[in-house]
Design a protein around this motif. Structure first.
Motif, short mmCIF file in Angstrom:
data_model
loop_
_atom_site.label_atom_id
_atom_site.label_comp_id
_atom_site.label_asym_id
_atom_site.label_seq_id
_atom_site.Cartn_x
_atom_site.Cartn_y
_atom_site.Cartn_z
N ARG A 22 -5.21 10.41 -5.52
CA ARG A 22 -5.53 11.09 -6.82
C ARG A 22 -4.48 11.07 -7.75
O ARG A 22 -3.95 11.70 -7.36
CB ARG A 22 -7.02 11.55 -5.62
CG ARG A 22 -5.71 12.74 -5.51
CD ARG A 22 -7.21 14.58 -5.06
NE ARG A 22 -6.73 15.96 -5.05
CZ ARG A 22 -5.63 16.14 -3.07
NH1 ARG A 22 -5.78 14.85 -2.28
NH2 ARG A 22 -4.66 16.98 -3.02
N ALA A 23 -5.56 11.14 -8.66
CA ALA A 23 -4.80 11.79 -9.72
C ALA A 23 -3.87 12.64 -9.93
O ALA A 23 -3.08 13.17 -10.65
CB ALA A 23 -6.05 11.38 -11.37
N SER A 24 -4.63 13.94 -9.47
CA SER A 24 -4.49 15.26 -9.09
C SER A 24 -3.13 15.23 -7.94
O SER A 24 -3.07 17.27 -8.45
CB SER A 24 -5.29 15.76 -8.52
OG SER A 24 -6.25 15.67 -7.70
N VAL A 25 -2.63 14.50 -7.21
CA VAL A 25 -1.53 14.44 -6.82
C VAL A 25 0.23 14.95 -8.11
O VAL A 25 -0.04 14.17 -8.31
CB VAL A 25 -1.76 13.34 -5.96
CG1 VAL A 25 0.22 13.85 -4.89
CG2 VAL A 25 -2.68 13.32 -4.32
N ASN A 26 -0.17 15.93 -7.02
CA ASN A 26 1.95 16.42 -7.46
C ASN A 26 2.76 15.65 -6.66
O ASN A 26 3.10 16.34 -5.74
CB ASN A 26 1.50 18.02 -7.22
CG ASN A 26 3.33 18.46 -8.08
OD1 ASN A 26 4.06 18.12 -7.79
ND2 ASN A 26 2.64 20.00 -8.39
N PRO A 27 3.48 15.08 -7.36
CA PRO A 27 4.67 14.13 -6.36
C PRO A 27 5.39 15.37 -6.24
O PRO A 27 5.67 15.11 -4.62
CB PRO A 27 4.98 12.61 -7.73
CG PRO A 27 4.20 12.92 -8.71
CD PRO A 27 2.87 14.66 -9.17
N LEU A 28 5.88 15.99 -6.76
CA LEU A 28 7.17 16.62 -6.80
C LEU A 28 6.67 17.88 -5.04
O LEU A 28 7.01 17.92 -3.95
CB LEU A 28 7.23 18.17 -7.71
CG LEU A 28 8.45 18.88 -7.38
CD1 LEU A 28 9.86 18.29 -6.77
CD2 LEU A 28 8.99 20.18 -8.37
N LEU A 29 5.02 18.37 -5.37
CA LEU A 29 4.62 18.51 -3.95
C LEU A 29 5.17 17.88 -2.95
O LEU A 29 5.02 18.55 -1.34
CB LEU A 29 3.76 19.53 -4.06
CG LEU A 29 2.54 20.11 -3.15
CD1 LEU A 29 4.08 21.47 -2.60
CD2 LEU A 29 1.58 20.90 -2.88
N GLU A 59 3.28 4.53 -8.46
CA GLU A 59 2.26 3.58 -8.41
C GLU A 59 1.13 3.88 -7.44
O GLU A 59 0.26 3.58 -7.59
CB GLU A 59 3.13 2.33 -7.82
CG GLU A 59 4.74 1.56 -8.52
CD GLU A 59 5.27 1.21 -7.82
OE1 GLU A 59 4.86 0.97 -6.28
OE2 GLU A 59 6.65 0.52 -8.51
N GLY A 60 1.43 4.80 -6.37
CA GLY A 60 -0.35 4.96 -5.54
C GLY A 60 -1.07 5.75 -6.61
O GLY A 60 -2.33 5.23 -6.59
N ILE A 61 -0.90 6.41 -7.37
CA ILE A 61 -1.59 7.51 -8.43
C ILE A 61 -2.09 5.88 -9.84
O ILE A 61 -3.63 6.03 -9.61
CB ILE A 61 -1.68 8.34 -9.40
CG1 ILE A 61 -0.20 9.83 -7.76
CG2 ILE A 61 -2.17 9.27 -10.17
CD1 ILE A 61 0.63 10.60 -8.66
N GLN A 62 -1.85 5.24 -10.16
CA GLN A 62 -1.80 4.12 -10.44
C GLN A 62 -3.23 3.68 -10.35
O GLN A 62 -3.18 2.83 -10.94
CB GLN A 62 -0.83 3.74 -11.71
CG GLN A 62 0.70 4.41 -12.31
CD GLN A 62 1.91 3.87 -13.15
OE1 GLN A 62 1.77 3.07 -12.00
NE2 GLN A 62 2.54 4.75 -13.90
N GLY A 105 1.26 -1.01 -0.05
CA GLY A 105 0.09 -0.32 0.07
C GLY A 105 0.92 1.24 0.40
O GLY A 105 2.20 1.27 0.70
N SER A 106 0.26 2.53 -1.55
CA SER A 106 1.43 3.31 -0.91
C SER A 106 1.67 4.00 0.33
O SER A 106 1.92 4.84 0.45
CB SER A 106 0.89 4.89 -2.37
OG SER A 106 0.86 3.15 -3.51
N ARG A 107 0.12 4.36 0.98
CA ARG A 107 0.33 5.54 2.37
C ARG A 107 1.14 4.76 3.23
O ARG A 107 2.39 5.17 4.02
CB ARG A 107 -1.40 5.58 2.68
CG ARG A 107 -2.42 5.92 2.37
CD ARG A 107 -3.89 6.47 2.07
NE ARG A 107 -4.09 6.38 3.81
CZ ARG A 107 -4.61 7.50 4.07
NH1 ARG A 107 -4.70 8.79 3.40
NH2 ARG A 107 -4.45 7.81 5.79
#
Length: 219
Positions: free
Chosen positions: A171-178, A163-166, A105-107
């Motif tokens: 959620r898809a709108s998450v900004n990985p850099l942020l 992988e969590g977004i996929q 799990g990503s979390r």
């Protein structure tokens, strides 16, 4: 007689090859041992004196070798400190990847990565003090190397978020850099306050606070 001579020569050649192989193996071990000893001494002296004030002469003396041997293996003081940093980053990156492999799990992987990052930096606080100072120096010759190693170190975190977004867990709108900046940036500020303001850090509490912001936001 000829057969006996050939047989004798065969055994002599065989023994010679075995002896040569053993010498090469011993030489490799001696070289590896010497390099490891230099890196360990260099790490201690860079921590004690800082990069600018540390000298190759002091490092060589610590290992009971001449300066030329250090230059032979590492080329320069910059090359040596880069190898010290690479050894540190490779070790902690390998341990992070190994730890993540058993977590689902990503979390939960994010939680583990944040806790691991904070705990590891605290355990290596004095070396991090040197890295912080050098990475903040406008003219530091090490900035590019430190940034390169940091980019490699954060790749597992980037992969967790992607992988969590996929998978739809994030959620898809998450900004990985942020997300990365909020998580690791928060830890960096905590460590800075620990190193330069003598503030005590509770690893578990800080991990949960950072995760709460990442997972639930501020509302």
């Amino acid at each position: 007689i000829i057969d006996s001579y050939v047989d004798t020569r065969f055994h002599i050649n065989k023994l010679s090859l075995i002896a040569t192989a053993r010498r090469k193996k011993s030489s490799r071990k001696s070289r590896e041992f010497r390099i490891a000893a230099i890196l360990e001494a260099a790490r201690d002296i860079f921590i004690r004196d800082g990069y600018e004030n540390a000298t190759v002469a002091d490092i060589a003396k610590h290992v009971n070798i001449v300066e030329g041997t250090v230059f032979h293996y590492f080329g320069s003081k910059q090359g040596l400190v880069v190898k010290v940093m690479e050894h540190f980053y490779n070790e902690i990156t390998g341990n992070l990847i190994a730890g993540l492999s058993s977590i689902k799990g990503s979390r939960e992987q994010l939680r583990f990565a944040i806790r691991y990052h904070l705990k590891t930096l605290l355990e290596n606080a004095e070396l991090c003090r040197v890295l912080f100072k050098e990475s903040r120096g406008a003219r530091s010759e090490l900035i590019d190397d430190i940034r390169r190693l940091n980019r490699e170190y954060i790749q597992p975190l980037n992969r967790i978020i992607e992988e969590g977004i996929q998978s739809g867990e994030l959620r898809a709108s998450v900004n990985p850099l942020l997300i990365r900046n909020v998580g690791y940036g928060s830890i960096e500020h905590l460590l800075w306050s620990h190193l330069f303001e003598n503030r005590t850090i509770n690893v578990e509490q800080s991990t949960e606070e950072i995760c709460s912001i990442l997972f639930d936001g501020i509302l």
